[in-house]
Scaffold this active site. Sequence first.
Site, PDB file in Angstrom:
ATOM      1  N   ASP A   1       0.861  -1.186   0.000  1.00  0.00           N
ATOM      2  CA  ASP A   1       0.000   0.000   0.000  1.00  0.00           C
ATOM      3  C   ASP A   1       0.896   1.234   0.000  1.00  0.00           C
ATOM      4  OD1 ASP A   1      -2.059   1.778   0.156  1.00  0.00           O
ATOM      5  OD2 ASP A   1      -2.921   0.985   2.003  1.00  0.00           O
ATOM      6  N   GLY A   2       1.198   1.715  -1.202  1.00  0.00           N
ATOM      7  CA  GLY A   2       2.100   2.854  -1.332  1.00  0.00           C
ATOM      8  C   GLY A   2       1.456   4.078  -1.949  1.00  0.00           C
ATOM      9  N   LYS A   3       0.310   3.869  -2.649  1.00  0.00           N
ATOM     10  CA  LYS A   3      -0.422   4.958  -3.317  1.00  0.00           C
ATOM     11  C   LYS A   3       0.513   5.834  -4.145  1.00  0.00           C
ATOM     12  CE  LYS A   3      -4.140   4.916   0.094  1.00  0.00           C
ATOM     13  NZ  LYS A   3      -3.589   3.901   1.008  1.00  0.00           N
ATOM     14  N   ARG A   4       1.379   5.208  -4.899  1.00  0.00           N
ATOM     15  CA  ARG A   4       2.355   5.944  -5.703  1.00  0.00           C
ATOM     16  C   ARG A   4       1.647   6.676  -6.849  1.00  0.00           C
ATOM     17  NH1 ARG A   4       4.955   5.495  -1.474  1.00  0.00           N
ATOM     18  NH2 ARG A   4       6.900   4.333  -1.360  1.00  0.00           N
TER      19      ARG A   4
ATOM     20  N   THR B   1      -0.784  -0.342  -4.580  1.00  0.00           N
ATOM     21  CA  THR B   1      -1.833   0.666  -4.709  1.00  0.00           C
ATOM     22  C   THR B   1      -1.240   1.909  -5.350  1.00  0.00           C
ATOM     23  OG1 THR B   1      -1.472   1.583  -2.483  1.00  0.00           O
ATOM     24  CG2 THR B   1      -3.101  -0.194  -2.709  1.00  0.00           C
TER      25      THR B   1
END
Length: 311
Positions: A104-107, A141
Amino acid sequence: MSFDRLIERIEQTQNPTVAGLDPKLDYVPEYIRKKAFEKYGETLKGAAKALLEYNKGLIDALCDIVPAVKPQAAYYEMYGPAGMKALQKTQEYAREKGMFVITDGKRNDIGTTMEAYATAHLGKVKVGSKEYEPFIGDALTVNGYLGSDGIKPLLDICRENDKGIFVLAKTSNPSSGELQDRTIENMPVYEVMGKMCEGWGRELPGKYGYSGVGAVVGATYPEQIVYLREALPTTFFLIPGYGAQGAGAKDIAGAFDKNGLGGIVNSSRGIMCAYQKEKCDEHEYAQAARREAIRMRDDIMSVVGKIKLDK
């Protein structure tokens, strides 16, 4: 395709849930912290070692009943290089135990910068004549609100390395509607993003009807879940918001198709901190997490029904 492996693991365990590994030091039992600090001092390395030991206990307790884990990168980044090593070791340990790993990094970026993020978290990097997998994730993510320039660099790397992505669409936070509920030509922004996921997903088809481009759709918005499930038939959902954020099984029922497929529901604090809620001995933190994971599974399966594969 990466999500085929996730779906097969969900069917094997009859459990469409993922355990979020978002550890704060306050969540870690005192005896684990004390052991780490005695060896490494009250340092960033000591904190990171405590997180890793805590995570390993959780993974050991969950790996046969929960198909996936979702470590949130920020909780490791806050402890610097030692924390990032703990993230990599957590991913590696979970994979060794047969769990699917969602980072879950939301890059979010474009072009070669997004390609670098994709290489770090989903691909391999070449150093001289050798190749290395920097982080051991099966999916990542990402934030798609920069448009296709931020997603297309991911697709080739996903295809080459059998990985997948979850794109933010309708997130679980209370203020998500400030942007995501606004309309573009009478269509909510979250649906526009979802339909873009459907389009991107055509490049990563899967054998169970779902592509390698998933969407993040919050359990806190059950009406939108139902709407998006119908509008996005080939998009697999990552569903945050269950438990600590207030959503229950009835709120996520609309995410699943007639075969019980279509989404995976996340719980982080509810599982990690179950021992605190139960007020049991801290040495039993992993067993408490297992009990909560079983309770969550049974709660969700009561509305999903039997999960079966249909190629």
